[in-house]
Design an enzyme around this catalytic site. Structure first.
Site, PDB file in Angstrom:
ATOM      1  N   ALA A 100       0.871  -1.178   0.000  1.00 10.35           N
ATOM      2  CA  ALA A 100       0.000   0.000   0.000  1.00 10.35           C
ATOM      3  C   ALA A 100       0.907   1.226   0.000  1.00 10.35           C
ATOM      4  CB  ALA A 100      -0.864  -0.007   1.246  1.00 10.35           C
ATOM      5  N   GLY A 143       0.788  -4.949   0.791  1.00 18.31           N
ATOM      6  CA  GLY A 143      -0.394  -4.967  -0.078  1.00 18.31           C
ATOM      7  C   GLY A 143      -0.115  -5.599  -1.435  1.00 18.31           C
ATOM      8  N   GLU A 146      -0.531  -9.139  -0.817  1.00 13.72           N
ATOM      9  CA  GLU A 146      -1.975  -9.361  -0.614  1.00 13.72           C
ATOM     10  C   GLU A 146      -2.741  -9.312  -1.935  1.00 13.72           C
ATOM     11  OE1 GLU A 146      -1.822  -6.273   2.410  1.00 13.72           O
ATOM     12  OE2 GLU A 146      -2.845  -7.607   3.792  1.00 13.72           O
ATOM     13  N   GLU A 166       4.615  -5.256   7.170  1.00 13.93           N
ATOM     14  CA  GLU A 166       3.878  -4.186   7.866  1.00 13.93           C
ATOM     15  C   GLU A 166       4.298  -4.026   9.319  1.00 13.93           C
ATOM     16  OE1 GLU A 166       2.522  -6.471   5.879  1.00 13.93           O
ATOM     17  OE2 GLU A 166       1.012  -5.576   4.574  1.00 13.93           O
TER      18      GLU A 166
HETATM   19  N1  CAA Z   1       4.636   3.214  -0.485  1.00 14.26           N
HETATM   20  C1  CAA Z   1       5.048   4.407  -1.002  1.00 14.26           C
HETATM   21  N2  CAA Z   1       6.232   4.562  -1.627  1.00 14.26           N
HETATM   22  C2  CAA Z   1       7.017   3.482  -1.753  1.00 14.26           C
HETATM   23  C3  CAA Z   1       6.657   2.223  -1.243  1.00 14.26           C
HETATM   24  C4  CAA Z   1       5.405   2.109  -0.602  1.00 14.26           C
HETATM   25  N3  CAA Z   1       4.921   0.937  -0.120  1.00 14.26           N
HETATM   26  N4  CAA Z   1       7.635   1.341  -1.523  1.00 14.26           N
HETATM   27  C5  CAA Z   1       8.595   2.026  -2.169  1.00 14.26           C
HETATM   28  N5  CAA Z   1       8.228   3.318  -2.307  1.00 14.26           N
HETATM   29  C6  CAA Z   1       8.956   4.391  -2.964  1.00 14.26           C
HETATM   30  C7  CAA Z   1      10.106   4.890  -2.097  1.00 14.26           C
HETATM   31  O1  CAA Z   1       9.643   5.816  -1.136  1.00 14.26           O
HETATM   32  C8  CAA Z   1      11.001   5.513  -3.144  1.00 14.26           C
HETATM   33  O2  CAA Z   1      10.456   6.760  -3.489  1.00 14.26           O
HETATM   34  P1  CAA Z   1      11.434   8.065  -3.609  1.00 14.26           P
HETATM   35  O3  CAA Z   1      12.356   7.725  -4.751  1.00 14.26           O
HETATM   36  O4  CAA Z   1      10.486   9.170  -3.904  1.00 14.26           O
HETATM   37  O5  CAA Z   1      12.141   8.156  -2.311  1.00 14.26           O
HETATM   38  C9  CAA Z   1      10.820   4.591  -4.346  1.00 14.26           C
HETATM   39  O6  CAA Z   1       9.591   3.896  -4.140  1.00 14.26           O
HETATM   40  C10 CAA Z   1      11.920   3.555  -4.488  1.00 14.26           C
HETATM   41  O7  CAA Z   1      12.006   2.857  -3.263  1.00 14.26           O
HETATM   42  P2  CAA Z   1      13.391   2.668  -2.468  1.00 14.26           P
HETATM   43  O8  CAA Z   1      14.317   3.799  -2.718  1.00 14.26           O
HETATM   44  O9  CAA Z   1      13.047   2.365  -1.039  1.00 14.26           O
HETATM   45  O10 CAA Z   1      13.954   1.358  -3.217  1.00 14.26           O
HETATM   46  P3  CAA Z   1      14.907   0.251  -2.609  1.00 14.26           P
HETATM   47  O11 CAA Z   1      15.292  -0.632  -3.750  1.00 14.26           O
HETATM   48  O12 CAA Z   1      15.978   0.854  -1.797  1.00 14.26           O
HETATM   49  O13 CAA Z   1      13.982  -0.606  -1.595  1.00 14.26           O
HETATM   50  C11 CAA Z   1      11.984  -1.803  -0.950  1.00 14.26           C
HETATM   51  C12 CAA Z   1      12.916  -1.350  -2.102  1.00 14.26           C
HETATM   52  C13 CAA Z   1      12.736  -2.791  -0.038  1.00 14.26           C
HETATM   53  C14 CAA Z   1      10.789  -2.483  -1.548  1.00 14.26           C
HETATM   54  C15 CAA Z   1      11.579  -0.551  -0.115  1.00 14.26           C
HETATM   55  O14 CAA Z   1      11.088   0.444  -0.994  1.00 14.26           O
HETATM   56  C16 CAA Z   1      10.505  -0.823   0.890  1.00 14.26           C
HETATM   57  O15 CAA Z   1      10.794  -1.377   1.938  1.00 14.26           O
HETATM   58  N6  CAA Z   1       9.253  -0.435   0.614  1.00 14.26           N
HETATM   59  C17 CAA Z   1       8.156  -0.536   1.533  1.00 14.26           C
HETATM   60  C18 CAA Z   1       7.639  -1.977   1.649  1.00 14.26           C
HETATM   61  C19 CAA Z   1       6.552  -2.048   2.692  1.00 14.26           C
HETATM   62  O16 CAA Z   1       6.734  -1.790   3.845  1.00 14.26           O
HETATM   63  N7  CAA Z   1       5.323  -2.417   2.239  1.00 14.26           N
HETATM   64  C20 CAA Z   1       4.163  -2.497   3.098  1.00 14.26           C
HETATM   65  C21 CAA Z   1       3.343  -1.244   2.987  1.00 14.26           C
HETATM   66  S1  CAA Z   1       2.015  -1.153   4.172  1.00 14.26           S
HETATM   67  C22 CAA Z   1       0.803  -2.127   3.508  1.00 14.26           C
HETATM   68  O17 CAA Z   1       0.939  -2.663   2.420  1.00 14.26           O
HETATM   69  C23 CAA Z   1      -0.439  -2.293   4.339  1.00 14.26           C
HETATM   70  C24 CAA Z   1      -1.405  -3.286   3.837  1.00 14.26           C
HETATM   71  O18 CAA Z   1      -1.510  -4.373   4.336  1.00 14.26           O
HETATM   72  C25 CAA Z   1      -2.311  -2.965   2.735  1.00 14.26           C
END
Ligand code: CAA
Length: 292
Positions: A100, A143, A146, A166
């Site tokens: 998400a 998400g 999911e 999460e």
């Molecule tokens: N939401 C919003 N933006 C996101 C994102 C997310 N879930 N995942 C990545 N991005 C964005 C980053 O903020 C970044 O944007 P900027 O360039 O503007 O800073 C861009 O995508 C590239 O990401 P990274 O620089 O972090 O890339 P990376 O290769 O270093 O890392 C990753 C990749 C490990 C996937 C890392 O981006 C990450 O950990 N993302 C979040 C994953 C996460 O926690 N997902 C769960 C979300 S909560 C949820 O999903 C609730 C639910 O149950 C519905």
């Protein structure tokens, strides 16, 4: 100024009128029926397979509310389109979807999410009657995992990374992650994944039964479309009944589920396709399905 899209297509694939404007707004018309402007997804039809490609690459396809509304809209259009029989959802090689959109959650209070039923619209995919296949490469986290699990079948690239991270954000999965993961891989593994927030590989996902096939990265989408075409070549009322019956297994006791299956089985005897399929077998010929 329009430029044509996008990804090299496999042999036999077709894009019907797919155009991208200079400001990256896509206008699509598949099968002459689906016609909609989208910003964060791409739509192509491959014969009777409707393809939805998540297209927020800079945010690793983070599932914003806007993106999810577009997915829902395309799913509903495909579900209604008589020229489409199966649907494939994919992302790109780096990310299926990284969850998400975390930035959308900043500053949101309990009252905000509760009153607006935040993520409520994510459940729409469960109402889609046609089979939906996820073709997953790269990150399928939170998400994204999911969404893949909400599809009927998952094909994954060998470098795909799954997870429910999460817990590391101080929250828990909110779009069915705890429920679907435990049903797919069992309690102990689901607990380990959700409580630690650790990722897992495509190979593990396959060994645990979450993913039905692991493929080379550049083959995942083509193989998912091929599977979609194979399913689309069969009698569609029985395909939809089979999907409905399997999904009931998640809701009903074994006895009730078998009862439901038997009633659906009986009902298929009302189809012309049942006569056709049986007659074709007996006469050693190929069936000609009419979906009636
Ligand atoms: N939401 C919003 N933006 C996101 C994102 C997310 N879930 N995942 C990545 N991005 C964005 C980053 O903020 C970044 O944007 P900027 O360039 O503007 O800073 C861009 O995508 C590239 O990401 P990274 O620089 O972090 O890339 P990376 O290769 O270093 O890392 C990753 C990749 C490990 C996937 C890392 O981006 C990450 O950990 N993302 C979040 C994953 C996460 O926690 N997902 C769960 C979300 S909560 C949820 O999903 C609730 C639910 O149950 C519905």
């Amino acid at each position: 100024m329009f430029a044509s899209l996008v990804r090299p297509l496999s042999k036999g694939s077709q894009i019907t009128k797919v155009l991208v404007t200079s400001n990256n707004v896509a206008k699509f018309s598949t099968s002459g029926v689906l016609r909609k402007d989208y910003h964060d997804i791409l739509i192509e039809s491959h014969g009777k397979v409707g393809l939805i490609t998540l297209n927020r690459p800079k945010a690793l396809n983070a599932l914003s509310s806007h993106l999810f509304h577009e997915i829902n809209s395309a799913l509903e259009k495909y579900d209604e389109d008589p020229n489409i029989s199966t649907i494939v959802i994919t992302g790109n090689e780096r990310a299926f979807a990284a969850g998400a959109d975390i930035k959308e959650m900043v500053g949101k209070s309990f009252a905000d999410v509760y009153k607006t039923a935040f993520l409520g619209h994510w459940g729409k995919i469960n109402d889609i009657r046609k089979p939906v296949i996820a073709a997953v490469n790269g990150f399928a986290l939170g998400g994204g995992c999911e969404l893949a699990m909400s599809c009927d079948i998952i094909y994954a690239g060998e470098k795909a990374v799954f997870g429910q991270p999460e817990i590391k954000l101080g929250i828990i999965p909110g779009a069915g992650g705890t429920q679907r993961l435990v049903r797919a891989i069992g309690k102990s593994k689901a607990m380990e994944i959700v409580l630690s927030g650790r990722n897992f590989t495509a190979k593990e996902a396959e060994q645990w039964g979450l993913v039905s096939k692991v493929l080379p990265v550049d083959k995942v989408l083509d193989e998912a479309i091929k599977l979609g075409q194979e399913i689309a070549s069969l009698s569609q009322p029985s395909i939809q009944a089979a999907k409905e019956s399997i999904n009931r297994a998640f809701e009903l006791s074994l006895k009730e589920g078998c009862h439901f299956e038997r009633k659906l089985f009986y009902s298929l005897f009302a189809l012309k396709d049942k006569e056709e399929g049986i007659d074709a077998f007996v006469k050693k010929r190929d069936p000609k399905w009419t979906d009636e």
